[in-house]
Design a protein around this motif. Structure first.
Motif: not given
Length: 273
Positions: A110-113, A121-125, A139-145, A159-167
């Protein structure tokens, strides 16, 4: 004073009121505060059963310290446009997360969402989420999953090969239609139960009532024969009509990368099937 910050004495009065079985509105009336203030205070500090004045006070102090020590690169919340009150943004994000928890979402998910919803931007790494929420990467990885499993969040590499999470803008409609499909499944299961039990028996009658209830709820939510159904039909037609050229123009109009538009069109196509 009404609208000011809650004091330690206010919190003791809230705890006392909850112990006495008072509702949020009555506690707010006695403290001359908005009901939303009491609701938010209790929700983010353990809920009505676990609220403790001393713990709530200490939690407020910790949040204040985090806001003061947050670096410019890792703010505790998405401040967004200049002039936006960061304290108000933080309070809303916590209120939104508390609502999601009451609806059944795990607290970290819920906190990640809430962080993504309150980011322009609706997106964060992952690193940005760790910095904002002050939690571990695991904790973040488990919540995103978990959120990905519900199709509320998707991930891309920048572009820097970092994963970004979007809604995305379609997630609420997708959630609504998923709920409609779940209700249809409940109706179908109840129908099989009716075939097993005699509808004239109490168990059979109960299952038949369940079947009729969830069948109607599914029809209402999916928009069968309603304006919502027409919207879904039009959406399907629009998705089918998109060509590579119009998709590129759409990406330019939205300021999105082409792959994000392609993903959104794919999701829209899945929604209406």
């Amino acid at each position: 004073m009404p609208g000011g910050r809650l004091t330690d004495e206010d919190r003791r009065d809230i705890a006392s009121g909850l112990t006495d079985g008072l509702g949020y509105a009555e506690i707010a009336r006695r403290l001359d505060r908005p009901t939303s203030t009491i609701t938010r205070e209790v929700s983010r500090n353990g809920g009505a059963r676990d609220y403790r004045a001393d713990r709530a006070h200490q939690a407020t102090l910790r949040r204040a310290r985090r806001r003061r020590t947050a670096t410019p690169h890792e703010p505790p919340v998405a401040v967004g446009a200049p002039g936006r009150d960061p304290v108000a943004v933080l309070a809303f994000a916590e209120e939104f997360a508390a609502l999601m928890v009451r609806m059944g979402l795990p607290r970290m998910a819920a906190r990640v969402l809430a962080s993504l919803v309150t980011t322009d931007s609706g997106a964060l790494t992952a690193a940005e989420l760790v910095g904002r929420l002050r939690v571990s990467p695991a904790s973040v990885s488990k919540a995103v999953g978990y959120l990905e499993g519900l199709e509320l969040v998707r991930r891309e590499r920048d572009a820097r090969r970092r994963e970004r999470y979007f809604i995305d803008d379609g997630m609420w409609l997708r959630t609504w239609l998923t709920s409609a499909r779940t209700n249809a499944m409940l109706a179908d299961t109840a129908q099989r139960g009716v075939a097993v039990f005699d509808p004239a028996t109490p168990a059979g009658a109960r299952l038949d009532h369940m079947r009729r209830f969830f069948a109607q709820l599914s029809d209402d939510m999916s928009g069968a024969g309603t304006a919502t159904g027409d919207v879904v039909t039009v959406l399907d037609a629009l998705v089918r009509a998109v060509t590579p050229d119009t998709a590129n123009r759409l990406a330019t109009e939205l300021g999105w990368p082409p792959d994000r538009v392609a993903a959104a069109l794919f999701d829209a196509g899945q929604l209406v099937r």
